[in-house]
Design a protein around this motif. Structure first.
Motif, PDB file in Angstrom:
ATOM      1  N   ILE B 167       0.845  -1.206   0.000  1.00 32.43           N
ATOM      2  CA  ILE B 167       0.000   0.000   0.000  1.00 32.43           C
ATOM      3  C   ILE B 167       0.880   1.255   0.000  1.00 32.43           C
ATOM      4  N   PHE B 168       1.885   1.224   0.857  1.00 36.14           N
ATOM      5  CA  PHE B 168       2.792   2.368   0.949  1.00 36.14           C
ATOM      6  C   PHE B 168       3.465   2.639  -0.396  1.00 36.14           C
ATOM      7  N   ASP B 169       3.909   1.566  -1.036  1.00 37.98           N
ATOM      8  CA  ASP B 169       4.576   1.718  -2.335  1.00 37.98           C
ATOM      9  C   ASP B 169       3.645   2.332  -3.366  1.00 37.98           C
ATOM     10  N   THR B 170       2.390   1.852  -3.389  1.00 36.14           N
ATOM     11  CA  THR B 170       1.423   2.371  -4.355  1.00 36.14           C
ATOM     12  C   THR B 170       1.180   3.858  -4.115  1.00 36.14           C
ATOM     13  N   VAL B 171       0.970   4.230  -2.851  1.00 35.96           N
ATOM     14  CA  VAL B 171       0.726   5.639  -2.519  1.00 35.96           C
ATOM     15  C   VAL B 171       1.902   6.497  -2.971  1.00 35.96           C
ATOM     16  N   LYS B 172       3.097   6.010  -2.698  1.00 38.49           N
ATOM     17  CA  LYS B 172       4.312   6.745  -3.044  1.00 38.49           C
ATOM     18  C   LYS B 172       4.400   6.947  -4.558  1.00 38.49           C
ATOM     19  N   ASN B 173       4.213   5.857  -5.301  1.00 36.05           N
ATOM     20  CA  ASN B 173       4.337   5.941  -6.762  1.00 36.05           C
ATOM     21  C   ASN B 173       3.280   6.864  -7.365  1.00 36.05           C
ATOM     22  N   ALA B 174       2.022   6.734  -6.879  1.00 28.73           N
ATOM     23  CA  ALA B 174       0.944   7.577  -7.410  1.00 28.73           C
ATOM     24  C   ALA B 174       1.264   9.039  -7.148  1.00 28.73           C
ATOM     25  N   THR B 175       1.773   9.336  -5.951  1.00 30.39           N
ATOM     26  CA  THR B 175       2.114  10.727  -5.621  1.00 30.39           C
ATOM     27  C   THR B 175       3.204  11.242  -6.566  1.00 30.39           C
ATOM     28  N   ILE B 176       4.216  10.416  -6.785  1.00 31.92           N
ATOM     29  CA  ILE B 176       5.323  10.857  -7.657  1.00 31.92           C
ATOM     30  C   ILE B 176       4.803  11.168  -9.068  1.00 31.92           C
ATOM     31  N   ILE B 177       3.967  10.287  -9.606  1.00 27.75           N
ATOM     32  CA  ILE B 177       3.446  10.496 -10.973  1.00 27.75           C
ATOM     33  C   ILE B 177       2.629  11.786 -11.042  1.00 27.75           C
ATOM     34  N   LEU B 178       1.753  11.967 -10.048  1.00 23.28           N
ATOM     35  CA  LEU B 178       0.899  13.157 -10.016  1.00 23.28           C
ATOM     36  C   LEU B 178       1.735  14.429  -9.931  1.00 23.28           C
ATOM     37  N   VAL B 179       2.746  14.402  -9.088  1.00 24.58           N
ATOM     38  CA  VAL B 179       3.581  15.583  -8.894  1.00 24.58           C
ATOM     39  C   VAL B 179       4.351  15.914 -10.169  1.00 24.58           C
ATOM     40  N   VAL B 180       4.910  14.896 -10.815  1.00 22.18           N
ATOM     41  CA  VAL B 180       5.657  15.130 -12.053  1.00 22.18           C
ATOM     42  C   VAL B 180       4.725  15.743 -13.109  1.00 22.18           C
ATOM     43  N   ALA B 181       3.517  15.182 -13.235  1.00 18.56           N
ATOM     44  CA  ALA B 181       2.565  15.702 -14.217  1.00 18.56           C
ATOM     45  C   ALA B 181       2.233  17.164 -13.917  1.00 18.56           C
TER      46      ALA B 181
END
Lengths: 228, 302
Positions: B167-181
């Motif tokens: 769960i932590f990994d998913t949250v982290k990855n989703a945040t990174i993608i959103l921030v980059v976009a």
């Protein structure tokens, strides 16, 4: 070496139109020269070569010891700081006052405010607008706006004043006043003046050197010439 | 000194321009605010998730119970085998006698039950408490241990750990993608604002060129404007980060949740909010400057 020297200058524009064909011209320091000719005769091209708004296709242009043809784009400002330019459409900044418009070049060169003030006031005095420092361009008449433009052109004490049809938008009476101002600058400050115009009356009255440009060629070059 | 005057005048001109194109500037600033807020959330989440994961990893141990009748020699043998497993950080042998004493000391009920045992009776088992190096490989390690001789039971909270980490990994990855976009969108928007500023000041730029202003002096106010749009956009996210995170930390501590779930706790604000604020300011200004540099390079032809 002459102050301005054009050697075998040609200008062919990208669309194939020839602006200037093999023109050679020398102008000495302190001279007052009219460049005359009909619309599209090439006089504007000639003028633009002097302040490196255009680059000649062939030939060379030297202004005040600077080889204008070899000047890189990023270094053009060095040439323009030695030249004052007066335009037909004045090119004043509408949101700045008369004072700010004249101070504008000096401010952008990084001069101190205390250095700018006396220079601006002296330039405005020269053109007879010392009492209009706080006015905005739209509050001035055409002649006054052109005076501001002249003041801005001479504020940095240039050695060359280029005037591109400075009286084109003015009535004869105002034109005469503007010409008196420019003539005074030439006489009193020793500034070389090159003026493109097709105002016959002015040319005939001033009796200065006249260079006639016709179809991209220098057709005539006469001292104390006239415009027929 | 001249350079400072030029920079000073450029800053003044940039501020004027921001106010002159107020609605456009506001759009860019709002976009930076949203982006930087998300970046802030992303940083705070990642930092806390990392800490919590570490905490869990530290807390997480494998407990093995040995066969009931086991000799000293067999225990030594097991110890040497455990030493050979790479993923084991440390282990501790706890004899059944020690466990018995512990239980007696821990709880009165246990003590009473143990009292009923005979003097030399001990139905408990000798055990090892093992800490692993990488919690992600805990399954394999547990299987290896289970296959060892004399090991009767292997216990650890594998499913909970795996789920939490994923769960932590998913949250982290989703945040990174959103921030980059969002960073890309902000760069584009600020670039667009600068482009319009350049167009609206075209005649002024022409005049500057003609009166002998150098190219860098012409470009400087636009680059400063981009920087300012990004930097102004970072103020609100910085305030929200400092005030909001401190508030969240304090209310979580007060509510007692932290005490109950010892592992799930926020890191101390002083550890993270200032560095996050610094990152937000830096990122905002950088994104603004990159956006305006792109616009200047493309549209400001001198």
């Amino acid at each position: 070496m002459e102050f301005i020297e054009l050697k075998d200058c040609s200008k062919i524009y990208k669309n194939g139109v020839t602006g200037l064909a093999n023109a050679s011209l020398s102008i000495s320091k302190g001279e007052f020269v009219f460049i005359i000719g009909h619309t599209a005769s090439g006089k504007s091209t000639l003028i633009k070569l002097l302040y490196r708004e255009e680059k000649p296709t062939t030939g060379s242009v030297c202004v005040g010891g600077i080889d204008v043809t070899k000047l890189r784009n990023s270094k053009i400002y060095k040439l323009r700081r030695k030249i004052g330019i007066v335009f037909q459409d004045f090119k004043l900044l509408p949101k700045l006052t008369v004072y700010e418009n004249v101070a504008y070049p000096l401010a952008s060169y990084g001069y101190k405010t205390s250095e700018i003030r006396p220079l601006v006031l002296s330039a405005l005095e020269q053109v007879g607008l010392k009492d209009k420092t706080r006015s905005f361009p739209h509050q001035l008449s055409g002649g006054e706006q052109q005076r501001v433009c002249i003041a801005r052109a001479i504020v940095n004490k240039p050695r060359l004043l280029i005037c591109d049809e400075p009286t084109g938008n003015l009535d004869p009476e105002t034109s005469k006043e503007i010409m008196d101002v420019i003539s005074d600058i030439n006489k009193n400050l020793g500034t070389t003046v090159v003026m493109a115009t097709h105002d016959k009356e002015i040319v005939n009255r001033m009796k200065k050197r006249v260079v006639v440009v016709k179809e991209g060629l220098i057709d005539k070059d006469t001292q104390k010439g006239s415009y027929k | 000194m001249r350079i400072f005057r030029i920079i000073g005048r450029s800053i003044e001109s940039s501020f004027k321009s921001i106010f002159r194109n107020f609605s456009l500037s506001m759009a860019s600033i709002t976009c930076s605010i949203i982006t930087l807020l998300l970046v802030s959330i992303g940083i705070l989440l990642s930092y806390n998730i990392n800490n919590i994961t570490k905490e869990i990893e530290n807390e997480l141990t494998i407990v093995i119970l040995m066969d009931k009748e086991i000799s000293e020699k067999e225990i030594t043998l097991t110890e040497s085998r455990l030493e050979d497993i790479d993923n084991i950080l440390s282990f501790k042998f706890v004899s059944k006698e020690e466990i018995k004493k512990d239980l007696q000391a821990q709880n009165e009920t246990y003590a009473k039950i143990i009292e009923t045992w005979k003097e030399d009776e001990n139905p408990l088992q000798d055990s090892f408490i093992i800490t692993v190096v990488d919690v992600r490989d805990i399954n394999e390690t547990a299987t290896t241990i289970k296959n060892m001789e004399h090991v009767s039971v292997v216990k650890y909270g594998e499913s909970m750990v795996n789920e939490l980490i994923s769960i932590f990994d998913t949250v982290k990855n989703a945040t990174i993608i959103l921030v980059v976009a969002l960073i890309l969108v902000t760069t584009f928007l600020i670039g667009n604002t600068i482009k319009i500023t350049i167009f609206s000041r075209k005649s002024e730029i022409d005049i500057m060129r003609l009166v002998g202003t150098s190219n860098s002096v012409i470009k400087l106010p636009f680059i400063i404007e981009g920087f300012l749009l990004g930097a102004i956009g970072s103020i609100i996210p910085i305030l929200i980060t400092i005030i909001g995170y401190t508030y969240a930390f304090n209310s979580l501590s007060l509510s007692g949740i932290t005490n109950i779930l010892n592992v799930i706790k926020l890191s101390n604000p002083s550890e993270i909010v200032y560095i996050t604020s610094f990152i937000l300011f830096g990122l905002g200004s950088l994104v603004g400057m990159i956006g305006s540099l792109r616009a200047v390079r493309r549209y400001l032809t001198i």
